[in-house]
Design a protein around this motif. Structure first.
Motif, PDB file in Angstrom:
ATOM      1  N   VAL A  81       0.658  -1.339  -0.321  1.00 45.34           N
ATOM      2  CA  VAL A  81       0.256   0.693   0.019  1.00 45.34           C
ATOM      3  C   VAL A  81       0.893   1.109  -0.218  1.00 45.34           C
ATOM      4  O   VAL A  81       0.548   2.179  -0.773  1.00 45.34           O
ATOM      5  N   GLN A  85       0.399   3.622  -3.230  1.00 46.84           N
ATOM      6  CA  GLN A  85      -0.012   4.946  -3.040  1.00 46.84           C
ATOM      7  C   GLN A  85       0.309   6.234  -3.135  1.00 46.84           C
ATOM      8  O   GLN A  85      -0.114   6.940  -4.160  1.00 46.84           O
ATOM      9  N   LEU A  88      -0.330   6.809  -6.963  1.00 49.65           N
ATOM     10  CA  LEU A  88      -1.224   7.190  -7.789  1.00 49.65           C
ATOM     11  C   LEU A  88      -1.423   9.013  -7.138  1.00 49.65           C
ATOM     12  O   LEU A  88      -1.654   8.893  -7.946  1.00 49.65           O
ATOM     13  N   LYS A  89      -0.358   9.129  -6.322  1.00 44.83           N
ATOM     14  CA  LYS A  89      -0.245  10.541  -5.916  1.00 44.83           C
ATOM     15  C   LYS A  89       0.155  11.178  -6.909  1.00 44.83           C
ATOM     16  O   LYS A  89       0.403  11.787  -6.867  1.00 44.83           O
ATOM     17  N   GLN A  95      -6.163   8.219  -3.613  1.00 50.34           N
ATOM     18  CA  GLN A  95      -4.720   7.484  -3.467  1.00 50.34           C
ATOM     19  C   GLN A  95      -5.490   5.996  -2.566  1.00 50.34           C
ATOM     20  O   GLN A  95      -5.078   4.696  -2.519  1.00 50.34           O
ATOM     21  N   ASP A  96      -7.273   6.335  -2.527  1.00 47.45           N
ATOM     22  CA  ASP A  96      -7.795   5.035  -2.095  1.00 47.45           C
ATOM     23  C   ASP A  96      -8.198   3.823  -3.145  1.00 47.45           C
ATOM     24  O   ASP A  96      -8.983   2.949  -2.798  1.00 47.45           O
ATOM     25  N   VAL A  98      -6.090   2.264  -3.832  1.00 50.52           N
ATOM     26  CA  VAL A  98      -5.198   1.503  -4.258  1.00 50.52           C
ATOM     27  C   VAL A  98      -6.213  -0.318  -3.363  1.00 50.52           C
ATOM     28  O   VAL A  98      -5.831  -1.315  -3.658  1.00 50.52           O
ATOM     29  N   TYR A  99      -7.484   0.088  -3.025  1.00 46.15           N
ATOM     30  CA  TYR A  99      -7.853  -0.543  -2.325  1.00 46.15           C
ATOM     31  C   TYR A  99      -8.627  -1.337  -3.473  1.00 46.15           C
ATOM     32  O   TYR A  99      -9.280  -2.670  -3.512  1.00 46.15           O
ATOM     33  N   THR A 149       1.243  -0.308 -11.237  1.00 47.31           N
ATOM     34  CA  THR A 149       0.437   0.168 -10.658  1.00 47.31           C
ATOM     35  C   THR A 149       0.519   1.379 -11.744  1.00 47.31           C
ATOM     36  O   THR A 149      -0.283   1.488 -11.523  1.00 47.31           O
TER      37      THR A 149
END
Length: 613
Positions: A81, A85, A88-89, A95-96, A98-99, A149
């Motif tokens: 994570v 994250q 993603l940022k 960032q959520d 990620v789930y 990712t």
């Protein structure tokens, strides 16, 4: 009558009250669930959070039947994570998100779906390639946590730009953007919840539940202790450093140089699917445990290039099929396909180099990938009618395909097939022809005697009755196929020196095959201990050399070329085991060459063929 009507009214009223009560309970549960969100609100989420019946149902599932699985995924999330994250940022995404990797793969690099989606973010081949992931040549970056990712961030960014809504973007990540665009048109709304409520048959249940499942997973992950996951022990975040390898190198060699386990190296480099770094790649970057890079570099610099690869390399010759190559080295077709990233046996070409996973990390990786691998139908469609005595293995070997693929193409649940059954086979091999063969058979000649086939006769019975080998019998009667061996057919049989001299010729799959190994067919960079994996019956001379070879690699080692055929007359008391030991071959070698059951009794006076050095 009045009492009946009153009873009906009471039933209706009771159902309505029950429904209102259930709705009230659901409403209370939803309000309670909303209060459980981090900070007693959704302000700690950077994505929209809607709590409704579907979301609650998934939270109930994760707390109940799915508790064990979710706890494992949650523990694994600690490793990935933070890094995911950060990516993603960097791409300006919530960032959520990620789930999504949690519900897609449980944060598993080796996750592989029936749709052939792979890795943490479950990319299929086409989408992964579109977003820059390397797939092939022993590498699958869909399994790399960082590369995959980055690809997922680009894909999600494009989907959000297309739909302008995160719920629709997530649904499109699952079903595809075209599917969601059509669902919007069919249902006349761009609101995700309204769309799935109105949709009846177009969207799959999996897509309708995708967003609720994601929200439920994110809610629990944000406050695990409130939902019964307070005792989860999270994996530590990934900590590693990079090093470079100059040429293709086995992961087991890398592990030894870094003084760590090969499992740890594979764990840190999940995209290396062949157990080696890519062929042809110079100064390739590998991940190592923190603090081991300097030690690795010092040790690696002392390893000769010839000793860096523990798998064999085979250069494909004209006429070779993957089935023959696999048989020669004692591995399966599926393992060679998997370790080389090939989709079909027909994809090999003359002059191409194949990794043969006979040892080291390559073998371990090949077995794992092959267990999940199915060659797609490719090459020419061949319809094969099963003959008497044929098995799945025999047919697969003849056509250079894998047994598991052969079963899948024909919907078979086992290896059981029946005579006359028609099988579909996708292969470039003709099946009945054996290329580059140097099998020998006696040339036609005058003399000998004529034999009239009796009812119930077989090649074996006729050979036994006349004290000759099946190989000779078929060679003297080349125009008679197995299907033509019927009562009344005439055969030519030679006895005691009458047989004509042998002349080289091509042969068919029904004859005994003796493959030629030319001087150009070399094993490159092969450590001595790799010789143990070669089939004993075909490489007995190499095995006898094993004791004389040092632990350093053997370069440009030529395989023995032609095998000799010896005619042996069985004596009283002989067994296949005794004969095999005498001539330094295997029992299977003799049984296959003479169409014998290894457990059958030998008849004194019968002649058999032995291929030996």
């Amino acid at each position: 009558m009045l009492n009946i009507k009153i009873g009906r009214y009471l039933i209706v009223i009771g159902v309505m009250v029950l429904a209102i009560g259930c709705a009230s309970q659901q409403g209370k549960k939803a309000r309670w669930m909303a209060r459980q969100l981090p900070g007693s609100s959704s302000q700690n989420f950077d994505i929209p959070v809607t709590v409704n019946d579907r979301v609650i149902a998934w939270i109930d599932y994760f707390q109940g039947p799915g508790h064990r699985h979710y706890a494992r995924y949650l523990a694994r999330s600690g490793r990935y994570v933070p890094h995911m994250q950060a990516i993603l940022k960097k791409y300006g995404l919530p960032q959520d998100l990620v789930y999504l990797a949690l519900i897609e793969s449980g944060f598993s690099a080796t996750a592989y779906s029936r749709a052939k989606a792979a890795g943490h973010w479950q990319f299929i081949h086409g989408t992964g390639k579109h977003y820059g992931l390397a797939i092939g040549n022993g590498v699958d970056e869909r399994r790399d946590p960082e590369d995959s990712t980055v690809a997922a961030a680009k894909f999600l960014r494009d989907l959000h730009q297309q739909f302008g809504d995160w719920y629709l973007a997530m649904a499109a990540y699952n079903a595809g953007p075209g599917k969601i665009e059509k669902a919007i048109r069919l249902n006349g709304t761009r609101n995700f919840w309204t769309m799935i409520a109105k949709d009846r048959h177009y969207l799959r249940a999996e897509t309708k539940d995708y967003v609720p499942k994601f929200i439920a997973a994110a809610i629990i992950a944000k406050s695990p202790e409130k939902f019964g996951f307070g005792d989860v022990v999270y994996d530590k975040p990934m900590e590693m450093e990079e090093a470079y390898v100059e040429s293709q190198t086995d992961l087991e060699v890398i592990a030894k140089c870094a003084d760590v386990s090969v499992d740890m190296i594979q764990d840190l480099n999940p995209s290396l699917t062949s157990g080696t770094t890519p062929s042809g790649a110079r100064n390739y970057t590998v991940n190592l445990p923190m603090g081991t890079a300097r030690k690795f570099s010092d040790a690696y610099a002392k390893v000769p290039d010839s000793e860096r690869l523990m798998a064999l390399r085979h250069t494909v010759r004209r006429g070779e099929s993957l089935g023959k190559i696999a048989k020669r080295y004692g591995v399966s077709v599926r393992e060679i396909l998997a370790v080389n990233g090939l989709s079909s046996p027909s994809r090999i070409r003359k002059g191409s180099t194949l990794i043969i996973p006979t040892g080291g990390a390559a073998k371990k990786s090949a077995r794992y990938i092959a267990s999940k691998y199915t060659a797609r139908p490719d090459g020419r469609l061949i319809k094969h009618k099963v003959k008497r005595g044929e098995s799945i293995s025999v047919i697969a070997n003849n056509y250079g395909v894998d047994r598991a693929d052969l079963r899948k193409w024909n919907g078979l649940k086992s290896n059981n097939i029946r005579r006359g059954q028609v099988l579909k086979i996708y292969s470039e091999d003709e099946g009945v022809k054996v290329a580059s063969s140097v099998s020998k058979r006696p040339a036609p000649a005058t003399g000998g005697k004529n034999y009239v086939v009796r009812r119930g006769d077989s090649w074996w019975k006729i050979a036994q009755r006349n004290g000759i080998s099946i190989n000779d019998l078929k060679g003297w009667n080349p125009t008679l196929a197995d299907k033509d061996l019927k009562a009344g057919a005439r055969l030519k049989i030679y006895q005691n020196g009458e047989a004509p001299q042998e002349t080289p010729t091509s042969t068919t799959a029904s004859s005994v095959e003796v493959e030629e190994v030319s001087s150009s067919d070399r094993l490159e960079s092969m450590p001595a201990r790799s010789l143990a994996s070669l089939p004993t019956s075909d490489h007995s001379e190499l095995l006898s050399m094993k004791a004389e070879i040092s632990t350093s690699a053997v370069q440009n080692l030529e395989l023995p070329s032609n095998s000799k055929e010896i005619s042996y007359k069985i004596k009283s008391g002989d067994t296949l085991w005794d004969i095999a030991r005498k001539y330094g071959v295997s029992v299977k070698n003799i049984a296959d060459a003479n169409d014998l059951n290894p457990k059958s009794r030998l008849k004194p006076g019968t002649k058999i063929t032995i291929r030996s050095k």
